[in-house]
Design a protein around this motif. Structure first.
Motif, mmCIF file in Angstrom:
data_model
loop_
_atom_site.group_PDB
_atom_site.id
_atom_site.type_symbol
_atom_site.label_atom_id
_atom_site.label_comp_id
_atom_site.label_asym_id
_atom_site.label_seq_id
_atom_site.Cartn_x
_atom_site.Cartn_y
_atom_site.Cartn_z
ATOM 1 N N GLU A 1 52.984 39.305 41.614
ATOM 2 C CA GLU A 1 52.994 38.954 40.214
ATOM 3 C C GLU A 1 51.450 38.669 40.025
ATOM 4 O OE1 GLU A 1 54.536 37.749 36.669
ATOM 5 O OE2 GLU A 1 55.623 38.388 38.554
ATOM 6 N N CYS A 2 50.977 39.428 38.803
ATOM 7 C CA CYS A 2 49.558 39.221 38.439
ATOM 8 C C CYS A 2 49.356 38.288 37.414
ATOM 9 C CB CYS A 2 49.275 40.505 37.727
ATOM 10 S SG CYS A 2 49.414 42.093 38.899
ATOM 11 N N LYS A 3 48.260 37.294 37.533
ATOM 12 C CA LYS A 3 47.974 36.267 36.754
ATOM 13 C C LYS A 3 46.389 36.400 36.566
ATOM 14 C CE LYS A 3 51.982 34.460 36.546
ATOM 15 N NZ LYS A 3 52.853 34.668 35.258
ATOM 16 N N ALA A 4 45.993 35.826 35.546
ATOM 17 C CA ALA A 4 44.786 35.959 34.927
ATOM 18 C C ALA A 4 44.073 34.675 35.696
ATOM 19 C CB ALA A 4 44.420 35.602 33.452
ATOM 20 N N LEU B 1 45.309 37.682 41.521
ATOM 21 C CA LEU B 1 44.365 36.698 40.608
ATOM 22 C C LEU B 1 43.049 36.672 41.063
ATOM 23 C CD1 LEU B 1 45.390 32.811 41.385
ATOM 24 C CD2 LEU B 1 45.319 34.662 42.906
ATOM 25 N N PRO B 2 42.132 36.046 40.242
ATOM 26 C CA PRO B 2 40.539 36.132 40.564
ATOM 27 C C PRO B 2 40.471 35.129 42.220
ATOM 28 C CG PRO B 2 41.058 35.548 38.461
ATOM 29 C CD PRO B 2 42.199 35.664 39.027
ATOM 30 N N LEU B 3 39.839 35.807 42.820
ATOM 31 C CA LEU B 3 39.543 35.163 44.238
ATOM 32 C C LEU B 3 39.071 33.778 44.042
ATOM 33 C CD1 LEU B 3 39.466 35.702 47.471
ATOM 34 C CD2 LEU B 3 36.975 36.419 47.090
ATOM 35 N N GLU B 4 38.402 33.489 43.179
ATOM 36 C CA GLU B 4 37.956 31.986 42.968
ATOM 37 C C GLU B 4 39.095 30.900 42.938
ATOM 38 O OE1 GLU B 4 35.151 32.098 39.889
ATOM 39 O OE2 GLU B 4 36.600 32.251 38.440
ATOM 40 N N ASP B 5 40.344 31.494 42.395
ATOM 41 C CA ASP B 5 41.375 30.678 42.212
ATOM 42 C C ASP B 5 42.426 30.730 43.276
ATOM 43 O OD1 ASP B 5 40.450 30.107 40.045
ATOM 44 O OD2 ASP B 5 41.581 31.385 38.604
ATOM 45 N N SER C 1 54.594 33.456 51.425
ATOM 46 C CA SER C 1 53.896 33.843 50.302
ATOM 47 C C SER C 1 52.186 33.863 50.685
ATOM 48 C CB SER C 1 54.279 32.800 49.145
ATOM 49 O OG SER C 1 54.086 31.556 49.526
ATOM 50 N N GLY C 2 51.603 34.189 49.698
ATOM 51 C CA GLY C 2 50.199 34.208 49.631
ATOM 52 C C GLY C 2 49.610 34.643 48.263
ATOM 53 N N THR C 3 48.263 35.252 48.322
ATOM 54 C CA THR C 3 47.622 35.534 47.417
ATOM 55 C C THR C 3 46.731 36.919 47.667
ATOM 56 O OG1 THR C 3 45.398 34.575 47.865
ATOM 57 C CG2 THR C 3 47.209 33.245 46.423
ATOM 58 N N LEU C 4 46.649 37.704 46.537
ATOM 59 C CA LEU C 4 45.522 38.760 46.453
ATOM 60 C C LEU C 4 44.417 38.598 45.580
ATOM 61 C CD1 LEU C 4 45.379 41.874 47.610
ATOM 62 C CD2 LEU C 4 46.593 42.440 45.554
ATOM 63 N N GLY C 5 43.300 38.031 46.015
ATOM 64 C CA GLY C 5 42.269 37.671 45.254
ATOM 65 C C GLY C 5 41.237 38.800 45.118
ATOM 66 N N ASP D 1 28.722 42.659 45.675
ATOM 67 C CA ASP D 1 28.343 43.747 46.387
ATOM 68 C C ASP D 1 28.493 44.855 45.852
ATOM 69 O OD1 ASP D 1 27.685 41.545 48.244
ATOM 70 O OD2 ASP D 1 29.592 41.634 49.400
ATOM 71 N N GLY D 2 28.035 45.246 44.611
ATOM 72 C CA GLY D 2 28.295 46.618 44.215
ATOM 73 C C GLY D 2 29.620 47.196 43.960
ATOM 74 N N GLY D 3 30.864 46.316 43.942
ATOM 75 C CA GLY D 3 32.066 46.975 43.614
ATOM 76 C C GLY D 3 32.971 45.929 43.440
ATOM 77 N N LEU D 4 34.196 46.429 42.966
ATOM 78 C CA LEU D 4 35.404 45.379 43.040
ATOM 79 C C LEU D 4 36.008 45.305 44.424
ATOM 80 C CD1 LEU D 4 37.608 43.845 41.212
ATOM 81 C CD2 LEU D 4 38.816 45.900 40.784
ATOM 82 N N TRP D 5 36.355 44.159 44.889
ATOM 83 C CA TRP D 5 36.945 43.834 46.160
ATOM 84 C C TRP D 5 38.461 43.179 46.210
ATOM 85 C CZ3 TRP D 5 34.683 45.817 50.661
ATOM 86 C CH2 TRP D 5 33.084 46.338 50.576
ATOM 87 N N ALA D 6 39.285 43.203 47.148
ATOM 88 C CA ALA D 6 40.723 42.773 46.984
ATOM 89 C C ALA D 6 40.537 41.982 48.390
ATOM 90 C CB ALA D 6 41.652 43.561 46.721
ATOM 91 N N GLU D 7 41.107 40.764 48.617
ATOM 92 C CA GLU D 7 41.538 39.982 49.693
ATOM 93 C C GLU D 7 42.797 39.503 49.622
ATOM 94 O OE1 GLU D 7 39.653 36.780 52.757
ATOM 95 O OE2 GLU D 7 38.401 37.480 50.917
ATOM 96 N N LEU D 8 43.836 40.239 50.553
ATOM 97 C CA LEU D 8 45.027 39.547 50.929
ATOM 98 C C LEU D 8 45.120 38.276 52.027
ATOM 99 C CD1 LEU D 8 47.906 40.016 50.036
ATOM 100 C CD2 LEU D 8 48.200 41.569 51.791
ATOM 101 N N SER D 9 45.853 37.318 51.501
ATOM 102 C CA SER D 9 45.999 36.356 52.442
ATOM 103 C C SER D 9 47.220 35.746 52.371
ATOM 104 C CB SER D 9 44.867 35.360 52.187
ATOM 105 O OG SER D 9 45.065 33.925 52.818
#
Length: 329
Positions: free
Chosen positions: A66-69, A111-115, A140-144, A149-157
């Motif tokens: 589920e994608c959230k701003a 959502l944004p990694l900061e959230d 459950s978890g998050t995909l931030g 660092d010169g690009g768009l990164w994603a981190e699954l937790s």
């Protein structure tokens, strides 16, 4: 991350670990027993429709995304959707059709990694509420996402994922695309999503809509340019959208898809039905028929498409009156 694009130089990380893209906006299955429990709790029994479903064939695990701003608290109205997702995905055989006793359905908020950290705390709180209601809950978890660092990164937790499971192999920081703070856009497989457009900033909305129009025009030019005249060329909006989304629309199950195809056909027909082609363009359902009488006509219509003002057509795509007409029809 999970699907190659025309500009991909290597296999996306999730794809290389065996994950495949399965669906967009798919309604999850809900057992009769769970529907009964939902009603007793005062919850609606309607099945959740998560934004994205990713599947791992070997383990039969699914990422229900589920994608959230931004993140949300347990007290927000959005939290009710989370409670239902956690309860429904606890029955993966029914929710996503995994054979009973195999695979898990993980609820993931993108959502944004900061959230992300606070969102995981919210999910932990929702787990407790679902358990207190006498229901099991899914892991459950998050995909931030973060631009750095010169690009768009994603981190699954996913904190509760079993050690050594398929999902833990992708619980890490992965690169999505190059770019800086102002230009780290991924390749938009679906450039324009009518279910999310109201949540976009005006600049992003304009960019995405223009991108869709450009791809639709490219498809139309391909169809018309390959015709052996004289001929009647039929441009189907379904095919145009399929090409514009690199075939991802085949997996898109949102109810708004039909309206989007109708809008594409109407705008394309309106643009072509001018000058020498006035009266030679027919709109039938979501199909635009073009009568090419000779090579001169073919050259002329290709020139018309080449000179098309995509920003004007894109604005028409967002016209509220057009949306009203679609509802009325």
């Amino acid at each position: 991350m999970v699907r190659k694009t025309p500009l991909s130089n290597s296999s996306p990380t999730y794809y290389s670990h065996g994950f495949v893209f399965r669906a967009i906006g798919r309604k999850l299955g809900v057992s009769d027993a769970l529907k009964k429990s939902f009603r007793e709790l005062g919850w609606t029994p309607d099945p959740p429709e998560p934004d994205v479903l990713i599947y791992h064939a070997e383990s039969r695990d699914s990422l229900v995304i589920e994608c959230k701003a931004q993140g949300f608290s347990p007290a927000s109205s959005t939290a009710q959707q989370g409670r239902k997702l956690l309860g429904v995905c606890a029955e993966p055989d029914i929710a996503v059709g995994s054979p009973k006793g195999t695979g898990e359905a993980y609820v993931v908020y993108a959502l944004p990694l900061e959230d992300a950290e606070e969102q995981r705390q919210t999910l932990a709180a929702l787990n407790g509420e679902v358990a207190e209601a006498g229901l099991p809950y899914a892991k459950s978890g998050t995909l931030g996402f973060e631009i750095t660092d010169g690009g768009l990164w994603a981190e699954l937790s996913i904190p509760d994922a079993t050690d050594g499971s398929t999902v833990t192999s992708v619980c890490k920081r992965v690169w999505v695309t190059d770019g800086d703070d102002g230009a780290a856009r991924p390749i938009y497989l679906i450039p324009y999503d009518p279910t999310a457009v109201d949540n976009q900033e005006p600049e992003e909305k304009e960019y995405c809509t223009n991108l869709l129009v450009q791809r639709v025009l490219t498809h139309a030019m391909s169809m018309l340019g390959r015709a052996e005249v004289p001929d009647f060329v039929r441009i189907h909006a379904h095919d145009a959208l399929r090409e514009a989304t690199f075939r991802v629309s085949d997996y898109w199950q949102a109810s708004e898809l039909g309206k989007l195809e109708n809008r594409i056909a109407r705008i394309l027909a309106s643009h072509l039905n001018k000058g020498a082609f006035k009266g030679k363009i027919q709109l039938s359902g979501n199909c635009v028929e073009v009568h090419l009488e000779n090579l001169g006509a073919q050259d002329a219509i290709l020139a018309m498409l080449h000179k098309a003002r995509t920003e004007v057509m894109a604005q028409a795509m967002l016209d509220p009156q057009l949306a009203l007409n679609e509802v009325d029809s």
